[in-house]
Design a protein around this motif. Sequence first.
Motif, PDB file in Angstrom:
ATOM      1  N   HIS A  42       0.804  -1.223   0.000  1.00 54.85           N
ATOM      2  CA  HIS A  42       0.000   0.000   0.000  1.00 54.85           C
ATOM      3  C   HIS A  42       0.840   1.277   0.000  1.00 54.85           C
ATOM      4  CE1 HIS A  42      -3.442  -2.576   0.596  1.00 54.85           C
ATOM      5  NE2 HIS A  42      -2.831  -3.126   1.628  1.00 54.85           N
ATOM      6  N   ILE A  43       2.111   1.161  -0.346  1.00 54.79           N
ATOM      7  CA  ILE A  43       2.986   2.330  -0.479  1.00 54.79           C
ATOM      8  C   ILE A  43       3.291   2.499  -1.958  1.00 54.79           C
ATOM      9  CG2 ILE A  43       5.219   3.348   0.090  1.00 54.79           C
ATOM     10  CD1 ILE A  43       5.119   1.668   2.685  1.00 54.79           C
ATOM     11  N   ASN A  44       2.951   3.657  -2.504  1.00 53.71           N
ATOM     12  CA  ASN A  44       3.144   3.940  -3.920  1.00 53.71           C
ATOM     13  C   ASN A  44       4.475   4.631  -4.147  1.00 53.71           C
ATOM     14  OD1 ASN A  44       0.459   3.077  -4.627  1.00 53.71           O
ATOM     15  ND2 ASN A  44      -0.263   4.974  -3.708  1.00 53.71           N
ATOM     16  N   SER A  45       5.062   4.362  -5.289  1.00 56.81           N
ATOM     17  CA  SER A  45       6.255   5.107  -5.693  1.00 56.81           C
ATOM     18  C   SER A  45       6.182   5.359  -7.195  1.00 56.81           C
ATOM     19  CB  SER A  45       7.537   4.366  -5.321  1.00 56.81           C
ATOM     20  OG  SER A  45       7.616   3.146  -5.988  1.00 56.81           O
ATOM     21  N   GLU A  79       1.366  14.462   1.163  1.00 60.75           N
ATOM     22  CA  GLU A  79       1.148  13.305   0.285  1.00 60.75           C
ATOM     23  C   GLU A  79       2.437  12.564  -0.063  1.00 60.75           C
ATOM     24  OE1 GLU A  79      -1.636  16.693  -0.901  1.00 60.75           O
ATOM     25  OE2 GLU A  79       0.506  16.493  -0.614  1.00 60.75           O
ATOM     26  N   ILE A  80       3.577  13.126   0.267  1.00 59.01           N
ATOM     27  CA  ILE A  80       4.871  12.580  -0.160  1.00 59.01           C
ATOM     28  C   ILE A  80       5.558  11.884   1.004  1.00 59.01           C
ATOM     29  CG2 ILE A  80       7.106  13.155  -1.196  1.00 59.01           C
ATOM     30  CD1 ILE A  80       4.645  13.684  -3.015  1.00 59.01           C
ATOM     31  N   THR A  81       6.034  10.666   0.756  1.00 59.16           N
ATOM     32  CA  THR A  81       6.717   9.908   1.812  1.00 59.16           C
ATOM     33  C   THR A  81       8.231   9.862   1.644  1.00 59.16           C
ATOM     34  OG1 THR A  81       6.399   7.832   0.598  1.00 59.16           O
ATOM     35  CG2 THR A  81       4.701   8.444   2.204  1.00 59.16           C
ATOM     36  N   LYS A  82       8.716  10.047   0.418  1.00 57.83           N
ATOM     37  CA  LYS A  82      10.160  10.079   0.191  1.00 57.83           C
ATOM     38  C   LYS A  82      10.461  10.716  -1.152  1.00 57.83           C
ATOM     39  CE  LYS A  82      11.372   6.042  -2.426  1.00 57.83           C
ATOM     40  NZ  LYS A  82      12.527   5.402  -2.903  1.00 57.83           N
ATOM     41  N   GLY A 108       8.096   8.626  -3.306  1.00 57.88           N
ATOM     42  CA  GLY A 108       7.092   7.832  -2.615  1.00 57.88           C
ATOM     43  C   GLY A 108       5.902   8.706  -2.282  1.00 57.88           C
ATOM     44  N   PHE A 109       4.691   8.171  -2.413  1.00 57.71           N
ATOM     45  CA  PHE A 109       3.494   8.981  -2.174  1.00 57.71           C
ATOM     46  C   PHE A 109       2.312   8.100  -1.782  1.00 57.71           C
ATOM     47  CE2 PHE A 109       3.287   7.625  -6.519  1.00 57.71           C
ATOM     48  CZ  PHE A 109       1.944   7.442  -6.800  1.00 57.71           C
ATOM     49  N   PHE A 110       1.287   8.746  -1.252  1.00 60.73           N
ATOM     50  CA  PHE A 110       0.026   8.054  -0.982  1.00 60.73           C
ATOM     51  C   PHE A 110      -1.130   8.944  -1.328  1.00 60.73           C
ATOM     52  CE2 PHE A 110       1.335  10.008   2.963  1.00 60.73           C
ATOM     53  CZ  PHE A 110       0.203  10.628   3.420  1.00 60.73           C
TER      54      PHE A 110
END
Length: 110
Positions: A42-45, A79-82, A108-110
Motif C-alpha cells: 500500500h505504499i506507492n512510488s 502526500e509525499i513519503t520520500k 514515494g506517495f500516498f
Amino acid sequence: MIELIVKNYLQEKLDVPVGFNTRNDVEEYIVLGKTGTSSNDHINSATFFIQSYSTTKLNACKLNAKVKEVMKDLVNLKEITKVSLNTDYDYTDLNLKKERYQAIFDIGFF
C-alpha cells in the motif's frame, strides 16, 4: 494525481514555467513527466524525469541544480513519503536543438 502535485510544487518554487510539454514561447522552462509507478504494501512510488531547458548548456545546468535543491523539500508535503535523486545528466534536445539537463527522481506517495 501525483503529476499535478509535483508540477504545482515546482511551479511555486521556481521562477520559470513548469509543464508537461516542450514550449516555443519561452527560452527557459521545466518539463516533467512520470516514467512509471509501483506499489508495495500500500505504499506507492513513481519515477519522474524533470527536464531543465535553457539558452545555454551552463544555464540549463544551473536550472537543473535549482530543481535538485527544491526537490529536497518536496518530502514536506503531506502526500509525499520520500524523495530521492536517482541521477542527473546533460540531455541536449537534438530534435529541438535546445540545451537541456535531466534529473530523475524516485518519489514515494500516498
